[in-house]
Design a protein around this motif. Structure first.
Motif, mmCIF file in Angstrom:
data_model
loop_
_atom_site.group_PDB
_atom_site.id
_atom_site.type_symbol
_atom_site.label_atom_id
_atom_site.label_comp_id
_atom_site.label_asym_id
_atom_site.label_seq_id
_atom_site.Cartn_x
_atom_site.Cartn_y
_atom_site.Cartn_z
ATOM 1 N N GLY A 185 0.801 -1.214 0.000
ATOM 2 C CA GLY A 185 0.000 0.000 0.000
ATOM 3 C C GLY A 185 0.831 1.260 0.000
ATOM 4 N N LEU A 186 2.063 1.171 0.459
ATOM 5 C CA LEU A 186 2.935 2.337 0.484
ATOM 6 C C LEU A 186 3.366 2.739 -0.923
ATOM 7 N N VAL A 187 3.514 1.762 -1.809
ATOM 8 C CA VAL A 187 4.105 2.055 -3.128
ATOM 9 C C VAL A 187 3.182 1.792 -4.312
ATOM 10 N N GLU A 188 2.071 1.060 -4.116
ATOM 11 C CA GLU A 188 1.342 0.566 -5.286
ATOM 12 C C GLU A 188 0.665 1.672 -6.099
ATOM 13 N N ALA A 189 0.445 2.841 -5.518
ATOM 14 C CA ALA A 189 -0.180 3.925 -6.285
ATOM 15 C C ALA A 189 0.848 4.914 -6.820
ATOM 16 N N ALA A 190 2.130 4.592 -6.703
ATOM 17 C CA ALA A 190 3.174 5.554 -7.049
ATOM 18 C C ALA A 190 3.059 6.047 -8.483
ATOM 19 N N GLU A 191 2.877 5.133 -9.436
ATOM 20 C CA GLU A 191 2.799 5.559 -10.845
ATOM 21 C C GLU A 191 1.650 6.531 -11.068
ATOM 22 N N LEU A 192 0.524 6.273 -10.405
ATOM 23 C CA LEU A 192 -0.634 7.146 -10.599
ATOM 24 C C LEU A 192 -0.362 8.531 -10.020
ATOM 25 N N TYR A 193 0.238 8.585 -8.840
ATOM 26 C CA TYR A 193 0.606 9.886 -8.265
ATOM 27 C C TYR A 193 1.554 10.643 -9.198
ATOM 28 N N LEU A 194 2.526 9.939 -9.716
ATOM 29 C CA LEU A 194 3.568 10.602 -10.503
ATOM 30 C C LEU A 194 3.092 11.012 -11.890
ATOM 31 N N LYS A 195 1.930 10.529 -12.318
ATOM 32 C CA LYS A 195 1.369 10.972 -13.594
ATOM 33 C C LYS A 195 0.913 12.425 -13.525
ATOM 34 N N GLY A 196 0.666 12.902 -12.309
ATOM 35 C CA GLY A 196 0.237 14.292 -12.153
ATOM 36 C C GLY A 196 -1.239 14.517 -12.411
ATOM 37 N N SER A 197 -2.039 13.455 -12.517
ATOM 38 C CA SER A 197 -3.483 13.604 -12.728
ATOM 39 C C SER A 197 -4.125 14.188 -11.475
ATOM 40 N N ARG A 198 -5.258 14.858 -11.665
ATOM 41 C CA ARG A 198 -6.017 15.402 -10.552
ATOM 42 C C ARG A 198 -7.461 14.943 -10.706
ATOM 43 N N PRO A 199 -7.917 14.019 -9.883
ATOM 44 C CA PRO A 199 -9.270 13.482 -10.036
ATOM 45 C C PRO A 199 -10.326 14.539 -9.715
ATOM 46 N N SER A 200 -11.473 14.443 -10.378
ATOM 47 C CA SER A 200 -12.561 15.390 -10.137
ATOM 48 C C SER A 200 -13.737 14.752 -9.415
ATOM 49 N N GLY A 201 -13.694 13.462 -9.189
ATOM 50 C CA GLY A 201 -14.778 12.772 -8.502
ATOM 51 C C GLY A 201 -14.521 11.284 -8.445
ATOM 52 N N ARG A 202 -15.535 10.532 -7.995
ATOM 53 C CA ARG A 202 -15.401 9.086 -7.781
ATOM 54 C C ARG A 202 -16.118 8.248 -8.837
ATOM 55 N N ARG A 203 -16.560 8.853 -9.927
ATOM 56 C CA ARG A 203 -17.302 8.121 -10.964
ATOM 57 C C ARG A 203 -16.321 7.473 -11.942
ATOM 58 N N ILE A 204 -16.453 6.166 -12.075
ATOM 59 C CA ILE A 204 -15.511 5.374 -12.859
ATOM 60 C C ILE A 204 -16.205 4.815 -14.088
ATOM 61 N N VAL A 205 -15.522 4.865 -15.217
ATOM 62 C CA VAL A 205 -15.990 4.180 -16.419
ATOM 63 C C VAL A 205 -15.122 2.946 -16.627
ATOM 64 N N VAL A 206 -15.776 1.805 -16.773
ATOM 65 C CA VAL A 206 -15.088 0.525 -16.983
ATOM 66 C C VAL A 206 -15.149 0.185 -18.466
ATOM 67 N N VAL A 207 -13.992 -0.113 -19.053
ATOM 68 C CA VAL A 207 -13.902 -0.459 -20.477
ATOM 69 C C VAL A 207 -13.112 -1.763 -20.600
ATOM 70 N N SER A 208 -13.656 -2.729 -21.351
ATOM 71 C CA SER A 208 -12.947 -4.004 -21.524
ATOM 72 C C SER A 208 -13.405 -4.686 -22.799
ATOM 73 N N ASN A 209 -12.602 -5.642 -23.226
ATOM 74 C CA ASN A 209 -13.005 -6.509 -24.328
ATOM 75 C C ASN A 209 -13.597 -7.815 -23.816
ATOM 76 N N SER A 210 -13.920 -7.839 -22.524
ATOM 77 C CA SER A 210 -14.462 -9.053 -21.906
ATOM 78 C C SER A 210 -15.659 -8.685 -21.040
ATOM 79 N N GLY A 211 -16.791 -9.369 -21.263
ATOM 80 C CA GLY A 211 -17.953 -9.127 -20.424
ATOM 81 C C GLY A 211 -17.699 -9.488 -18.974
#
Length: 695
Positions: free
Chosen positions: A289-315
């Motif tokens: 938990g200390l390191v697993e979000a590191a890449e996401l933090y370092l991308k510099g993104s700033r979330p605007s809310g908790r709504r997620i869109v799921v996209v896949s090629n598998s149902g």
């Protein structure tokens, strides 16, 4: 950067006292690292038995140098280390890294006394000490590797945007190794050991101010200077640097182990969590938990809310992604009709477009589908973040195109994007484009939740953004106020309390009951008794004068039997409400005032459903805390009930926060249980209270 810690992170010269020719020994490894990793300053081995160490001229004593080095590494044992520190101070060294062990971590009395003595003498000479019992400091931005960790041999170092500060030597390099294995560079990897002088929290302030640091990771076994950690968080917030902390010692067994490890003092765990949350610091559960979000933090993104869109090629992945999102407190809102119409124009007729979006096996014949649908998704209000799942792919698929199109979407929109892909072929392609990759849906959603919820914490902390100073607890003996005094103190602070009268005779009690005009409660009042029910001092629903007089006599007798002072009885009208809540406060010896909010009543200790808050906080902070509890659904009303009128309760919590925090406050603790709430604002009243203050 804290001025007197500049030399800890960026020294111009370093002496190694106890220098060894053997690079695998504690006194030899720092010299090897300083030469190997490009330190540009002067290195001065100190060894009375050698004229040369690892190809560098050695001197017998520190005093034999022409000028004082800015940093000295002390790698000699016991009393020799103490003498070496004195020589460093006399010479004008700014920072001493004391690797020697056998102090407070071994002997909590004598060892700690030595630490205090060394610190006092060092500070009197303008010198700071890191340690003792430290693995050392490592700055890969400057090559100043004053450490004996073997990890830097096992894994190739690389300067990067992450800083690590730890009280433990191992935990300064375990996350370092995990990050390096994922290709992430790390600038700082510092261990402070026993924190006799420079603490991990103080060093975190200096690291947070480094312009090259974009993410700060902390490992803490105790927090004895929370004002430094609060300031580190404030510095980090201003620079946009998230802080993730792993605070061990959650259990009694863990706290005992910490004492034998670094000589740490245990902090009450719930208070630690409240403090970290107050200052926008995410608390990790473990190393992962200390390191697993590191890449996401370092991308510099700033979330605007908790709504997620799921996209896949598998149902199936769409279903599991949706389940994982909800399990991690994220939501899947349906995409708008306009968005779905655009998606249907791109995807096959049998594809799902509502959210999750099932691209289906059409991806095999049309590798541009990701590139076509993601820009459409980006325009929809439901897309605060995107989860992509590719459970199966292979050489027949244009995985490079999938990764390229997803990375372009993330870069152009700034939206957080994560991928779940168990196949290494797919993971490698996306990782090469900078997309955070996880093997399964749950891990990906857990990280998205951390990233989004952490930025919510940071935003709330930034809204307060008050500098925290050390808090000196009030001196003097503690004194329990009787209930009448306690209610008066709370009413003066703005807490609504039940109407009541303090009666010192049976006649006064009967007269009060007659004046209230209805069933009353009669409670014994004494400054020597905190819990009345167990002693039979609470009589409820008394409807006639004889019962009131009998209750007065029973209370007087029970208090006399307890050999406690008798102040009289409180008479109050019986009050109706819908829910019994609790408000409490105590003064933590390290963190200062702590406020408790949540479910109340007689079972509050047996089945606690409460949260802690540290002042300053707002009414909305209290509302959010209540919303995180098990009782939260009841607050909005169930089975046709109206919502509870919480505003007076929120105001009361804020009033108690101010009362505990105001300058000169002598209150040690407050217990308001129950405070009754109903559907109207006037239904909120404190029915009972206990206040303890210092004389």
């Amino acid at each position: 950067m804290t001025s007197d810690l500049r030399a800890a992170l960026d020294p111009s010269s370093i002496a190694i006292i106890g220098a060894s020719e053997n690079p695998n020994k504690i006194g030899g490894r720092p010299i090897d690292y300083l030469k190997r990793f490009g330190f540009r300053g002067e290195v001065y081995p100190v060894n009375p038995k050698r004229t040369e160490v690892q190809g560098l001229r050695s001197v017998p004593r520190l005093a034999d140098l022409d000028a004082a080095p800015e940093m000295a590494v002390v790698a000699v044992p016991g009393d020799d280390a103490i003498r070496a520190l004195d020589e460093c101070g006399e010479m004008g060294v700014k920072v001493a890294v004391l690797m020697s062990s056998g102090f407070g971590e071994m002997d909590p009395v004598g060892g700690k006394a030595k630490e205090r003595m060394m610190t006092e003498r060092a500070r009197a000479r303008g010198m700071r000490i890191v340690g003792p019992n430290t693995q050392g400091l490592a700055n890969f931005g400057t090559g100043a590797i004053a450490s004996f960790s073997s990890m830097f041999i096992e894994v190739e170092p690389k300067d990067g945007p992450v800083g690590i500060v730890s009280q433990s030597g191992a935990m300064s390099v375990v996350p370092w190794g995990l990050l390096r294995a994922r290709g992430i560079g790390v600038r700082h990897a510092h261990a402070t050991g026993n924190d006799a002088d420079v603490t991990a929290c103080e060093l975190a302030m200096a690291v947070a101010a480094d312009p090259g640091v974009e993410l700060l990771l902390l490992y803490l076994e105790s927090i004895r200077d929370p004002h430094h950690l609060a300031e580190a968080a404030r510095i980090a917030r201003k620079r946009g640097v998230p802080i993730v902390a792993l605070k061990s010692g959650r259990t009694g067994a863990g706290q005992s182990a910490a004492k034998s490890h670094t000589g740490a003092l245990a902090n009450e765990d719930r208070v630690v969590s409240a403090f970290l949350e107050q200052h926008g610091i995410w608390r990790a559960e473990d190393n992962a938990g200390l390191v697993e979000a590191a890449e996401l933090y370092l991308k510099g993104s700033r979330p605007s809310g908790r709504r997620i869109v799921v996209v896949s090629n598998s149902g199936a992945t769409c279903v599991m992604g949706a389940d994982a999102a909800v399990a991690h407190d994220l939501s899947l809102a349906p995409l708008s009709d306009g968005t779905q119409a655009k998606l249907r124009a791109i995807l096959p007729a049998f594809a799902a477009t509502a959210n999750p979006i099932d691209i289906t096996a059409a991806l095999l014949t049309n590798s541009s589908l990701f590139g076509q649908i993601l820009p459409v998704v980006a325009e929809d209000p439901a897309a605060d973040a995107v989860f992509v799942g590719i459970p199966v792919s292979g050489r027949a698929y244009d995985v490079e195109a999938f990764a390229r199109d997803t990375a372009r979407f993330a870069q152009e929109t700034g939206k957080p994007v994560v991928l779940a892909a168990p196949q290494r072929l797919v993971a490698d392609a996306f990782e090469a484009k900078g997309i955070p990759v996880f093997t399964g849906e749950s891990a990906a959603m857990r990280v998205l939740h951390q990233f989004i919820a952490h930025h919510e914490l940071i935003a709330r902390a930034a809204a307060r953004d008050e500098k925290q100073e050390p808090i000196d607890p009030p001196a003097g003996e503690s004194r329990l106020l009787d209930e009448a005094e306690s209610l008066a103190r709370l009413a003066a602070a703005g807490v609504p309390v039940v109407p009541h009268r303090l009666c010192r005779s049976a006649e006064e009690a009967v007269e009060a009951a007659r004046a209230f005009g209805g069933p009353v409660a009669v409670k014994g009042c004494s400054s020597g008794i905190a819990h009345k029910t167990e002693l039979g001092l609470v009589h409820l629903g008394l409807a006639d004068e004889a019962a009131v007089a009998a209750a007065f006599a029973a209370c007087e007798a029970a208090i006399a039997a307890a050999e406690a002072p008798f102040a009289g009885v409180l008479v109050a009208p019986m009050t109706k409400g819908r829910r019994e809540l609790v408000l409490g406060a105590h003064r933590d010896p390290v963190f200062g005032p702590v406020i408790l909010v949540g479910d109340g009543g007689r079972y509050v200790e047996a089945m606690p459903d409460v949260r802690l808050l540290l002042p300053p906080f707002t009414r909305e902070d209290v509302r959010a805390a209540l919303g995180s509890l098990r009782l939260a659904p009841l607050l909005d009303g169930v089975r046709g009930e109206p919502p509870l009128a919480l505003d007076p309760y929120l105001d009361a919590a804020a009033a108690i926060g101010r009362l505990m925090s105001e300058p000169g406050s002598r209150i040690d603790s407050i217990d308001v249980n129950p405070i009754l709430v109903g559907a109207r604002s006037e239904d909120c009243v404190a029915l009972d209270a206990v206040v303890v203050e210092r004389d």
